[in-house]
Motif scaffolding. Structure first.
Motif, PDB file in Angstrom:
ATOM      1  N   VAL A 200       5.612  18.896  39.598  1.00  0.00           N
ATOM      2  CA  VAL A 200       4.359  19.012  38.980  1.00  0.00           C
ATOM      3  C   VAL A 200       3.395  20.174  39.243  1.00  0.00           C
ATOM      4  CG1 VAL A 200       2.012  17.749  38.487  1.00  0.00           C
ATOM      5  CG2 VAL A 200       4.057  16.480  38.832  1.00  0.00           C
ATOM      6  N   LEU A 201       3.373  20.636  40.484  1.00  0.00           N
ATOM      7  CA  LEU A 201       2.694  21.535  41.145  1.00  0.00           C
ATOM      8  C   LEU A 201       3.184  23.022  40.622  1.00  0.00           C
ATOM      9  CD1 LEU A 201       1.782  20.393  44.885  1.00  0.00           C
ATOM     10  CD2 LEU A 201       0.292  20.202  42.715  1.00  0.00           C
ATOM     11  N   ILE A 202       4.378  22.992  40.273  1.00  0.00           N
ATOM     12  CA  ILE A 202       4.939  24.142  39.853  1.00  0.00           C
ATOM     13  C   ILE A 202       4.420  24.916  38.805  1.00  0.00           C
ATOM     14  CG2 ILE A 202       7.266  24.066  41.120  1.00  0.00           C
ATOM     15  CD1 ILE A 202       8.479  22.949  38.437  1.00  0.00           C
ATOM     16  N   TYR A 203       3.584  24.000  37.825  1.00  0.00           N
ATOM     17  CA  TYR A 203       3.108  24.405  36.597  1.00  0.00           C
ATOM     18  C   TYR A 203       1.571  24.873  36.694  1.00  0.00           C
ATOM     19  CZ  TYR A 203       7.193  22.196  34.564  1.00  0.00           C
ATOM     20  OH  TYR A 203       8.745  21.765  34.467  1.00  0.00           O
ATOM     21  N   PHE A 204       1.030  24.817  38.015  1.00  0.00           N
ATOM     22  CA  PHE A 204      -0.137  25.269  38.215  1.00  0.00           C
ATOM     23  C   PHE A 204      -0.220  26.507  38.805  1.00  0.00           C
ATOM     24  CE2 PHE A 204      -0.806  20.320  38.523  1.00  0.00           C
ATOM     25  CZ  PHE A 204      -1.238  20.130  37.064  1.00  0.00           C
ATOM     26  N   ASP A 205      -1.336  27.035  38.842  1.00  0.00           N
ATOM     27  CA  ASP A 205      -1.656  28.362  39.871  1.00  0.00           C
ATOM     28  C   ASP A 205      -2.085  28.034  41.116  1.00  0.00           C
ATOM     29  OD1 ASP A 205      -4.530  27.284  39.684  1.00  0.00           O
ATOM     30  OD2 ASP A 205      -5.074  29.357  38.162  1.00  0.00           O
ATOM     31  N   GLU A 206      -2.247  29.113  41.946  1.00  0.00           N
ATOM     32  CA  GLU A 206      -2.323  28.737  43.199  1.00  0.00           C
ATOM     33  C   GLU A 206      -3.568  28.118  43.815  1.00  0.00           C
ATOM     34  OE1 GLU A 206      -2.441  31.053  47.467  1.00  0.00           O
ATOM     35  OE2 GLU A 206      -0.531  31.696  46.096  1.00  0.00           O
ATOM     36  N   GLU A 207      -4.657  28.608  42.944  1.00  0.00           N
ATOM     37  CA  GLU A 207      -5.925  27.996  43.263  1.00  0.00           C
ATOM     38  C   GLU A 207      -6.025  26.474  43.007  1.00  0.00           C
ATOM     39  OE1 GLU A 207      -9.332  26.485  44.540  1.00  0.00           O
ATOM     40  OE2 GLU A 207      -8.526  28.634  45.192  1.00  0.00           O
ATOM     41  N   THR A 208      -5.497  26.237  41.769  1.00  0.00           N
ATOM     42  CA  THR A 208      -5.275  24.711  41.313  1.00  0.00           C
ATOM     43  C   THR A 208      -4.251  23.966  42.092  1.00  0.00           C
ATOM     44  OG1 THR A 208      -5.616  25.306  38.967  1.00  0.00           O
ATOM     45  CG2 THR A 208      -4.782  23.096  39.242  1.00  0.00           C
ATOM     46  N   ARG A 209      -3.249  24.640  42.696  1.00  0.00           N
ATOM     47  CA  ARG A 209      -2.338  23.756  43.613  1.00  0.00           C
ATOM     48  C   ARG A 209      -3.361  23.603  44.758  1.00  0.00           C
ATOM     49  NH1 ARG A 209       1.564  27.430  41.845  1.00  0.00           N
ATOM     50  NH2 ARG A 209       1.469  28.668  43.562  1.00  0.00           N
ATOM     51  N   ARG A 210      -4.145  24.319  45.179  1.00  0.00           N
ATOM     52  CA  ARG A 210      -4.961  24.198  46.611  1.00  0.00           C
ATOM     53  C   ARG A 210      -5.691  22.966  46.321  1.00  0.00           C
ATOM     54  NH1 ARG A 210      -5.801  29.818  47.010  1.00  0.00           N
ATOM     55  NH2 ARG A 210      -4.310  30.732  48.579  1.00  0.00           N
ATOM     56  N   ARG A 211      -6.425  23.063  45.239  1.00  0.00           N
ATOM     57  CA  ARG A 211      -7.554  21.901  45.060  1.00  0.00           C
ATOM     58  C   ARG A 211      -6.775  20.682  44.923  1.00  0.00           C
ATOM     59  NH1 ARG A 211     -10.049  21.739  39.274  1.00  0.00           N
ATOM     60  NH2 ARG A 211      -9.002  23.817  39.213  1.00  0.00           N
ATOM     61  N   ILE A 212      -5.828  20.578  44.325  1.00  0.00           N
ATOM     62  CA  ILE A 212      -4.810  19.080  44.177  1.00  0.00           C
ATOM     63  C   ILE A 212      -4.446  18.625  45.484  1.00  0.00           C
ATOM     64  CG2 ILE A 212      -2.875  18.092  43.112  1.00  0.00           C
ATOM     65  CD1 ILE A 212      -3.293  19.895  40.468  1.00  0.00           C
ATOM     66  N   CYS A 213      -4.030  19.545  46.283  1.00  0.00           N
ATOM     67  CA  CYS A 213      -3.202  19.201  47.699  1.00  0.00           C
ATOM     68  C   CYS A 213      -4.672  18.732  48.517  1.00  0.00           C
ATOM     69  CB  CYS A 213      -2.555  20.324  48.261  1.00  0.00           C
ATOM     70  SG  CYS A 213      -1.142  20.475  47.430  1.00  0.00           S
ATOM     71  N   ARG A 214      -5.763  19.502  48.536  1.00  0.00           N
ATOM     72  CA  ARG A 214      -6.923  18.852  49.172  1.00  0.00           C
ATOM     73  C   ARG A 214      -7.049  17.487  48.815  1.00  0.00           C
ATOM     74  NH1 ARG A 214      -9.214  24.258  48.379  1.00  0.00           N
ATOM     75  NH2 ARG A 214     -10.354  23.559  46.598  1.00  0.00           N
ATOM     76  N   ARG A 215      -7.031  17.172  47.730  1.00  0.00           N
ATOM     77  CA  ARG A 215      -7.170  15.736  47.095  1.00  0.00           C
ATOM     78  C   ARG A 215      -6.243  14.684  47.614  1.00  0.00           C
ATOM     79  NH1 ARG A 215      -9.317  17.958  41.071  1.00  0.00           N
ATOM     80  NH2 ARG A 215     -11.462  18.076  41.366  1.00  0.00           N
ATOM     81  N   PHE A 216      -4.957  15.304  47.560  1.00  0.00           N
ATOM     82  CA  PHE A 216      -3.938  14.318  48.143  1.00  0.00           C
ATOM     83  C   PHE A 216      -4.186  14.044  49.506  1.00  0.00           C
ATOM     84  CE2 PHE A 216      -0.545  16.222  44.928  1.00  0.00           C
ATOM     85  CZ  PHE A 216      -0.814  15.143  44.237  1.00  0.00           C
TER      86      PHE A 216
END
Length: 287
Positions: free
Chosen positions: A229-245
């Motif tokens: 899933v994360l491969i479809y996002f840019d780096e900033e979005t991946r960071r934001r989602i991983c903080r939530r995880f």
């Protein structure tokens, strides 16, 4: 083919990014034509500019959902990436089951173990994990746990794929990777299709959720899967989602990503662990 000027492509790409976080670069113009042009014509819109005007509405509408459904990728399969499922079967799920047994004896309040499958698509991955979990629970010498002692949340942004997941009906081709014992125990044949048995369908809570909007407010999870899933996002979005995880994974719990994904440069809140050729990410017990 409808005209797609650069300024319109840029505008549409920005709207789609806001809707679901998907990054569309200039080389993805073919995706717009292939996946969105039918929506434009079937909705009676003049062109892509009118589509943009409609998508600017802050209220989620059937048109928004059609665009999300069309533009997002729903590729999945049962027991996809076998090494990852071996790590789940041999390490992560046994840990979860053992911890659940300890919590049940100490607390007695359900659920004693919690799993979240994010980006669940049509449900094959979630059902694969549930099958392995049930096998472990049924195989415990104590027989002190059942699926009712666990909570399993599976989310996706697309209502259409969630309908498929809830129904749990798959073709012969879909179930080709399912081992015969699992097929006999966890599926019912319906002509040329196979349906996941009702207890397993009832066990998983398939729910619509956008990872850009936050994470479920249902407590902490022992195990979170967000694969391919994360491969479809840019780096900033991946960071934001991983903080939530990181915020919703229980200390000592784990995050599982796709085989081609990692947290390098994205999150320092997890420590990578390897089982065979598969990697997963552990949250520290003191975090």
């Amino acid at each position: 083919m409808l005209p797609l000027p650069q300024v319109t492509f840029d505008r549409l790409a920005q709207l789609i990014y806001g809707l679901c976080g998907l990054v569309l670069t200039n080389d993805k113009a073919y995706l717009i034509h292939h996946r969105l042009e039918p929506i434009v014509t079937q909705s009676g819109l003049r062109d892509y500019d009118e589509l943009c005007d409609r998508l600017r509405s802050p209220t989620l509408s059937p048109l928004h959902e059609q665009v999300i459904e069309a533009i997002t990728t729903h590729e999945t399969s049962f027991f996809r990436d076998g090494q990852s499922f071996e790590a789940l079967r041999q390490v992560l799920l046994p840990e979860l089951v053992e911890a659940a047994g300890q919590r049940k004896r100490a607390l007695g309040v359900r659920p004693h173990g919690r799993i979240w499958c994010a980006g669940a698509s049509t449900g094959e991955e979630a059902y694969s994990v549930a099958i392995l979990l049930d096998e472990l629970v049924q195989g415990r010498p104590r027989r002190d746990l059942g699926l009712g002692d666990f909570a399993f949340l599976a989310t996706d942004i697309s209502p259409g794929v969630l309908d498929v997941a809830r129904a749990g009906v798959y073709s012969d081709r879909n179930v080709a990777r399912v081992r015969s014992p699992y097929l006999r125990r966890y599926f019912k044949q319906q002509l040329n299709d196979w349906q996941v048995v009702e207890p397993l369908r009832r066990f998983i809570d398939f729910r619509r959720a956008n990872l850009l909007d936050g994470t479920p407010s249902a407590g902490l999870f022992d195990l979170v899967l967000c694969r391919n899933v994360l491969i479809y996002f840019d780096e900033e979005t991946r960071r934001r989602i991983c903080r939530r995880f990181h915020a919703v994974v229980r200390p000592g719990g784990a995050l599982v990503l796709g085989a081609a994904e990692n947290l390098y440069g994205v999150s320092e809140g997890f420590t990578s662990e390897q089982h065979g050729s598969a990697f997963f990410y552990r949250k520290g017990v003191s975090d």
